[in-house]
Design an enzyme around this catalytic site. Structure first.
Site, PDB file in Angstrom:
ATOM      1  N   ASP A  12       0.680  -1.453  -0.325  1.00 53.52           N
ATOM      2  CA  ASP A  12       0.088   0.311   0.492  1.00 53.52           C
ATOM      3  C   ASP A  12       0.280   1.412   0.303  1.00 53.52           C
ATOM      4  O   ASP A  12       0.500   1.998   0.076  1.00 53.52           O
ATOM      5  CB  ASP A  12      -0.748   0.049   1.622  1.00 53.52           C
ATOM      6  N   LYS A  15       2.570   2.411  -5.562  1.00 59.34           N
ATOM      7  CA  LYS A  15       2.804   1.460  -5.969  1.00 59.34           C
ATOM      8  C   LYS A  15       1.945   2.116  -7.365  1.00 59.34           C
ATOM      9  O   LYS A  15       1.885   2.150  -8.360  1.00 59.34           O
ATOM     10  CB  LYS A  15       3.171   0.028  -6.095  1.00 59.34           C
ATOM     11  N   GLY A  39      -4.852  -4.915  -4.041  1.00 58.45           N
ATOM     12  CA  GLY A  39      -5.797  -4.315  -4.184  1.00 58.45           C
ATOM     13  C   GLY A  39      -5.382  -2.912  -5.511  1.00 58.45           C
ATOM     14  O   GLY A  39      -4.135  -2.052  -4.110  1.00 58.45           O
ATOM     15  N   HIS A  40      -6.141  -2.576  -6.229  1.00 57.07           N
ATOM     16  CA  HIS A  40      -5.411  -1.353  -7.011  1.00 57.07           C
ATOM     17  C   HIS A  40      -6.810  -0.607  -7.892  1.00 57.07           C
ATOM     18  O   HIS A  40      -7.601  -1.224  -8.063  1.00 57.07           O
ATOM     19  CB  HIS A  40      -4.291  -1.478  -7.642  1.00 57.07           C
ATOM     20  N   GLN A 227       2.061  -5.671  -3.273  1.00 60.54           N
ATOM     21  CA  GLN A 227       2.721  -6.130  -1.672  1.00 60.54           C
ATOM     22  C   GLN A 227       4.130  -5.164  -1.429  1.00 60.54           C
ATOM     23  O   GLN A 227       4.568  -4.147  -2.010  1.00 60.54           O
ATOM     24  CB  GLN A 227       2.427  -7.613  -1.090  1.00 60.54           C
TER      25      GLN A 227
HETATM   26  P1  IMP Z   1      -2.210 -13.077   2.549  1.00 57.64           P
HETATM   27  O1  IMP Z   1      -1.110 -12.359   1.935  1.00 57.64           O
HETATM   28  O2  IMP Z   1      -3.785 -12.782   1.691  1.00 57.64           O
HETATM   29  O3  IMP Z   1      -1.827 -13.951   2.303  1.00 57.64           O
HETATM   30  O4  IMP Z   1      -1.687 -11.970   3.304  1.00 57.64           O
HETATM   31  C1  IMP Z   1      -0.338 -12.117   3.951  1.00 57.64           C
HETATM   32  C2  IMP Z   1      -0.215 -10.847   4.929  1.00 57.64           C
HETATM   33  O5  IMP Z   1      -0.128  -9.610   3.485  1.00 57.64           O
HETATM   34  C3  IMP Z   1      -1.721  -9.796   5.542  1.00 57.64           C
HETATM   35  O6  IMP Z   1      -0.953  -9.272   6.291  1.00 57.64           O
HETATM   36  C4  IMP Z   1      -2.000  -8.900   4.979  1.00 57.64           C
HETATM   37  O7  IMP Z   1      -2.200  -8.044   5.070  1.00 57.64           O
HETATM   38  C5  IMP Z   1      -0.899  -9.118   3.563  1.00 57.64           C
HETATM   39  N1  IMP Z   1      -0.905  -8.590   2.482  1.00 57.64           N
HETATM   40  C6  IMP Z   1      -1.496  -9.230   1.300  1.00 57.64           C
HETATM   41  N2  IMP Z   1      -1.539  -8.338   0.053  1.00 57.64           N
HETATM   42  C7  IMP Z   1      -1.366  -6.751   0.889  1.00 57.64           C
HETATM   43  C8  IMP Z   1      -1.195  -5.679  -0.288  1.00 57.64           C
HETATM   44  O8  IMP Z   1      -1.470  -5.812  -1.263  1.00 57.64           O
HETATM   45  N3  IMP Z   1      -1.257  -4.739   0.545  1.00 57.64           N
HETATM   46  C9  IMP Z   1      -0.646  -4.805   2.217  1.00 57.64           C
HETATM   47  N4  IMP Z   1      -1.200  -6.309   3.191  1.00 57.64           N
HETATM   48  C10 IMP Z   1      -1.276  -6.994   1.925  1.00 57.64           C
END
Ligand code: IMP
Length: 443
Positions: A12, A15, A39-40, A227
């Site tokens: 977040d 990017k 998410g974007h 991420q």
């Molecule tokens: P997962 O990717 O759904 O397995 O989540 C694993 C960890 O990554 C969690 O702490 C999520 O909140 C974090 N996370 C996954 N995708 C994002 C993103 O796009 N932005 C911020 N945090 C993310």
């Protein structure tokens, strides 16, 4: 040439704004890791598009590729493509045949495991999209790849091997009932159909060959990391991490384009001027307790709520050891700093300049999350900068930034050892000040 965009913090970082800005010079925008957890929001022609899987460049008429390092939920993929087509766009998205498929049972398992871990506060606060369980099966050599969907017999063999195991995990390990997500025939019917659609629309590619040929023909490739570094499976705050490599190495393994090619290009770290975190785990520079009001203010002003989940994000001062770690892990050639406007008009601006770990000064993150949790930030105070007309500043350029804001940016650039390529001072595309276009730096 290639330009790789990498999140320097916890995801977040904004990017998308830079992918948008520099994607204009790209022929192909490629995602190399993650799935529909990313998410974007893209605004084009006054229309807002919310995406979680399709690369944002696809909205701008670029070819979008989901590389082999991605995990692909075909339901999400087709939902997003259908929505874009209903709104009059004609997205061109290719999917690596080596990419792994997020199956319905992966999402169920994601939820079950998070719930089980929550008893010991070990849950990662995942997005619930089945990301971790899918990567787990990839590494466990029991995954289903996009290429497998194209051959119904292979798909059946794979399902017959893996689904009984998944069912047993749900029933025997977690003592729960396995639902329709674990029905081999129903899965086969749906996913063989998906394979036929992928084939009919000619969407699958051998990513390395496809991208390599385009590069040989002189194409510009933008690798869009999702991420961020501190939730990288290797370099992040394990176990509160995602299950892939957002760091620049992932751009090579996740696409089939060699590291020497990626390394000859540009690698730009995206930094948010403060810290936000969706998910659990420690956060040394977190604004909590007495600073809760300040966190609320920044959260509201910066719109810090998850794009995928809507969850309020935790807020902290910039963590500079985290940035030094990110710069080393990815080898940044430049950085872009976003959301500088959000900190304007505050009574105080601080950063975590280093950590104090039991009396020892640390300049970078310790390798275990437990030690990171024990770190006390050594705060450095900066002169706050005033609220100004940011649209006018963006128009005039870098020199129009308030002096105090430029001091902050100079400090950051020095600490990470990379020049500033862009500064974000507002959410619109026109509110990003560009100092360097990385595609113009081809040697
Ligand atoms: P997962 O990717 O759904 O397995 O989540 C694993 C960890 O990554 C969690 O702490 C999520 O909140 C974090 N996370 C996954 N995708 C994002 C993103 O796009 N932005 C911020 N945090 C993310």
């Amino acid at each position: 040439m290639t330009v790789t965009i990498v999140g320097s913090q916890l995801g977040d970082e904004g990017k998308g704004a830079l992918v948008d800005l520099w994607g204009g010079n790209a022929d192909i925008v490629v995602r190399y890791q993650g799935g529909d957890n990313a998410g974007h929001t893209v605004v084009e022609g006054g229309e807002e598009y919310k995406l979680s899987l399709v690369p944002s460049g696809a909205i701008r008429g670029k070819v979008g590729v989901l590389g082999n390092g991605c995990v692909v939920n075909p339901r999400t993929l087709f939902d997003e493509l259908d929505t874009l087509r209903d709104r009059g766009l004609d997205p061109d998205v290719r999917v690596a045949r080596r990419a792994h498929v997020i199956m319905p049972y992966h999402r169920v398992l994601d939820g079950i495991e998070e719930e089980a871990k929550s008893d010991d506060d070990l849950e990662a606060g995942t997005t619930g999209r089945g990301i971790g369980p899918t990567y787990e099966d990839k590494v466990g050599r029991r995954g289903i790849r996009v290429g497998d969907l194209l051959d119904p017999d292979v798909l059946r063999d794979r399902l017959e091997y893996v689904v009984p195991q998944k069912r047993a995990v749900v029933e025997d390990v977690f003592g729960m009932e396995a639902g329709e997500e674990f029905d081999i025939d129903a899965l086969h019917e749906e996913f063989a159909d998906i394979g036929r659609r992928l084939d009919a629309e000619d969407m699958t590619v051998n990513a390395g060959d496809f991208l390599g040929t385009e590069l040989d023909d002189g194409a510009n490739l933008l690798f869009e990391g999702a991420q961020g570094t501190s939730i990288d499976i290797d370099h992040g705050i394990y176990p509160y991490v995602t299950s892939s490599n957002p760091t620049a190495g992932g751009a090579s393994t996740g696409t089939g384009v060699g590291p020497t090619v990626v390394g000859q290009g540009e690698v730009v770290g995206i930094v948010k001027a403060y810290l936000s975190r969706v998910g659990t785990g420690p956060l040394p520079t977190e604004l909590d307790g007495e600073d809760e009001d300040l966190a609320d203010y920044i959260r509201e002003k910066g719109g810090e709520f998850g794009t995928v989940t809507g969850r309020p994000r935790r807020i902290g001062w910039l963590d500079v050891p985290m940035l030094r770690h990110a710069a080393r892990a990815s080898g940044f050639t430049g950085i872009a700093v976003n959301h500088l406007d959000v900190l304007a008009g505050l009574d105080e601006v601080k950063v975590g300049d280093a950590y104090d770990l039991n009396g020892e000064r640390l300049e970078t993150m310790p390798a275990t999350t437990e030690r990171w949790a024990e770190c006390e930030p050594i705060l450095k105070e900066f002169e706050p900068w005033p609220e100004v007309d940011w649209a006018a500043v963006a128009d005039e350029g870098y020199d129009a930034l308030p002096d105090a804001a430029r001091t902050y940016l100079d400090y950051l650039s020095d600490e990470v050892g990379a020049p500033i390529y862009a500064v974000g001072v507002g959410p619109d595309r026109a509110e990003t000040i560009e100092l360097v276009d990385p595609f113009e730096r081809d040697a």
